[in-house]
Design a protein around this motif. Structure first.
Motif, PDB file in Angstrom:
ATOM      1  N   ILE A  14       1.473  41.757  16.279  1.00  0.00           N
ATOM      2  CA  ILE A  14       1.385  41.560  17.731  1.00  0.00           C
ATOM      3  C   ILE A  14       2.259  42.580  18.462  1.00  0.00           C
ATOM      4  O   ILE A  14       1.836  43.187  19.459  1.00  0.00           O
ATOM      5  CB  ILE A  14       1.808  40.124  18.097  1.00  0.00           C
ATOM      6  CG1 ILE A  14       0.803  39.108  17.530  1.00  0.00           C
ATOM      7  CG2 ILE A  14       1.932  39.971  19.610  1.00  0.00           C
ATOM      8  CD1 ILE A  14       1.224  37.676  17.702  1.00  0.00           C
ATOM      9  N   THR A  15       3.466  42.790  17.939  1.00  0.00           N
ATOM     10  CA  THR A  15       4.376  43.741  18.575  1.00  0.00           C
ATOM     11  C   THR A  15       3.849  45.165  18.463  1.00  0.00           C
ATOM     12  O   THR A  15       3.969  45.961  19.409  1.00  0.00           O
ATOM     13  CB  THR A  15       5.775  43.646  17.938  1.00  0.00           C
ATOM     14  OG1 THR A  15       6.198  42.285  17.907  1.00  0.00           O
ATOM     15  CG2 THR A  15       6.776  44.457  18.730  1.00  0.00           C
ATOM     16  N   VAL A  16       3.264  45.502  17.319  1.00  0.00           N
ATOM     17  CA  VAL A  16       2.686  46.841  17.148  1.00  0.00           C
ATOM     18  C   VAL A  16       1.538  47.051  18.131  1.00  0.00           C
ATOM     19  O   VAL A  16       1.381  48.143  18.704  1.00  0.00           O
ATOM     20  CB  VAL A  16       2.203  47.039  15.699  1.00  0.00           C
ATOM     21  CG1 VAL A  16       1.317  48.278  15.585  1.00  0.00           C
ATOM     22  CG2 VAL A  16       3.388  47.168  14.765  1.00  0.00           C
ATOM     23  N   ALA A  17       0.728  46.013  18.348  1.00  0.00           N
ATOM     24  CA  ALA A  17      -0.362  46.125  19.309  1.00  0.00           C
ATOM     25  C   ALA A  17       0.173  46.426  20.702  1.00  0.00           C
ATOM     26  O   ALA A  17      -0.372  47.273  21.432  1.00  0.00           O
ATOM     27  CB  ALA A  17      -1.182  44.836  19.317  1.00  0.00           C
ATOM     28  N   ILE A  18       1.254  45.739  21.084  1.00  0.00           N
ATOM     29  CA  ILE A  18       1.872  46.008  22.390  1.00  0.00           C
ATOM     30  C   ILE A  18       2.423  47.425  22.435  1.00  0.00           C
ATOM     31  O   ILE A  18       2.320  48.132  23.454  1.00  0.00           O
ATOM     32  CB  ILE A  18       2.975  44.969  22.676  1.00  0.00           C
ATOM     33  CG1 ILE A  18       2.378  43.558  22.754  1.00  0.00           C
ATOM     34  CG2 ILE A  18       3.723  45.311  23.956  1.00  0.00           C
ATOM     35  CD1 ILE A  18       3.410  42.462  22.895  1.00  0.00           C
TER      36      ILE A  18
END
Length: 320
Positions: A14-18
């Motif tokens: 999720i953080t990588v997507a952001i």
């Protein structure tokens, strides 16, 4: 442990997507790039495909910018690694001493020095050390990774390893020169995390020292050294391991200033040059690379903390 790992990986994704949204938004700031002329979401999906293929874009010379990142990143890893090791070697013993002697003069002195060290600006400390050890005493070099007199072939990108792997007749002299170049930037970069390690260790040790099993060990006649070695450290270190990992991540921020001051050819100085030149492709590449590294470092520290501290896993199991 498997469930804990899966949950951490989900947070990572999720953080990588952001992070990719941030990188893509940076590219759209340059009107000369194709990304600014595409719709946001369709362009973002194409951008993700490029990232998965290892394509971060092209530099100003038309070459893959991934090569620039891979060339600069090992220097930053090397500097952060030695600074982190130094902060642990200094911070854990001092924090343990302060925690054991809590409320006494030595605790107050160590805590005050840690607060003072944390308050010192990185650039100011760097200038002072350069003036003292380079300008006045002449003991240490001002900048760079090693003297230009030595021709070292880059193999791993880590200067110390490359010097050791070198077959040059001046390898021993080059190794000592590399170590001398590493001392000042390591000291500067290690200052802030060392003070934080002292604070974390002191708080953890102080809490353990108030537990009943410590009082039982004292009534059994165990020396303070035995109590610290057998009981205090075993229980005080595991809870702070994830927080120690965050300190390694924080050093990436300080590394940008440190590398700029000492002309250290790492990702921080490279990224600052990209910002100064408004090279949006290089900026997004640096953001993606540094952000991914910080995320990986945090996850590894969390997993290491969960392995040695089962209470962390129980807290995650309790979250529904």
């Amino acid at each position: 442990m498997f469930i804990y790992t899966i949950r951490r990986l989900n947070l990572f994704l999720i953080t990588v997507a952001i992070l990719t949204l941030v990188g893509f938004s940076i590219l759209r700031l340059d009107p000369t790039l194709q990304w600014s002329h595409q719709s946001f979401w369709s362009g973002w999906f194409i951008y993700l495909e490029n990232l998965l293929a290892g394509n971060l874009g092209l530099n100003t010379n038309g070459e893959p910018i991934t090569q620039d990142v891979l060339a600069a990143f090992p220097a930053t890893i090397e500097l952060c690694f030695f600074a982190f090791v130094l902060s642990l070697l200094v911070g854990i013993p001092l924090g343990t001493l302060a925690g054991v002697k809590r409320g006494r003069l030595i605790d107050t002195s160590i805590s005050s020095l840690a607060l003072l060290g944390y308050s010192v600006p990185v650039f100011w400390l760097a200038v002072l050390l350069i003036m003292l050890f380079s300008q006045q005493l002449g003991w240490l070099p001002v900048a760079g990774r090693y003297s230009l007199l030595y021709e070292i072939k880059p193999v791993t990108g880590v200067a110390l390893i490359d010097v050791i792997l070198s077959d040059k007749p001046y390898r021993a002299e080059a190794l000592m020169d590399t170590i001398r170049h590493l001392i000042l930037p390591t000291l500067v970069l290690a200052m802030a995390p060392t003070t934080e390690v002292i604070r974390l260790t002191r708080a953890s040790v102080s809490e353990i020292m108030g537990q009943n099993f410590i009082k039982v060990a004292q009534t059994k006649g165990l020396s303070m050294f035995e109590i610290i070695r057998r009981h205090v450290m075993k229980n005080a270190i595991p809870p702070i391991i994830p927080k120690l990992g965050m300190q390694f991540s924080t050093m990436m921020t300080f590394a940008m200033l440190t590398e700029s001051i000492f002309n250290w050819p790492g990702i921080g100085r490279w990224l600052l040059n990209a910002i100064a030149g408004q090279d949006y492709v290089a900026i997004q590449a640096g953001v993606i690379a540094v952000g991914s590294f910080i995320l990986i470092a945090n996850i590894l520290s969390d997993l290491a903390g969960a392995i040695v501290n089962p209470l962390v896993r129980k807290e995650w199991y309790a979250i529904k």
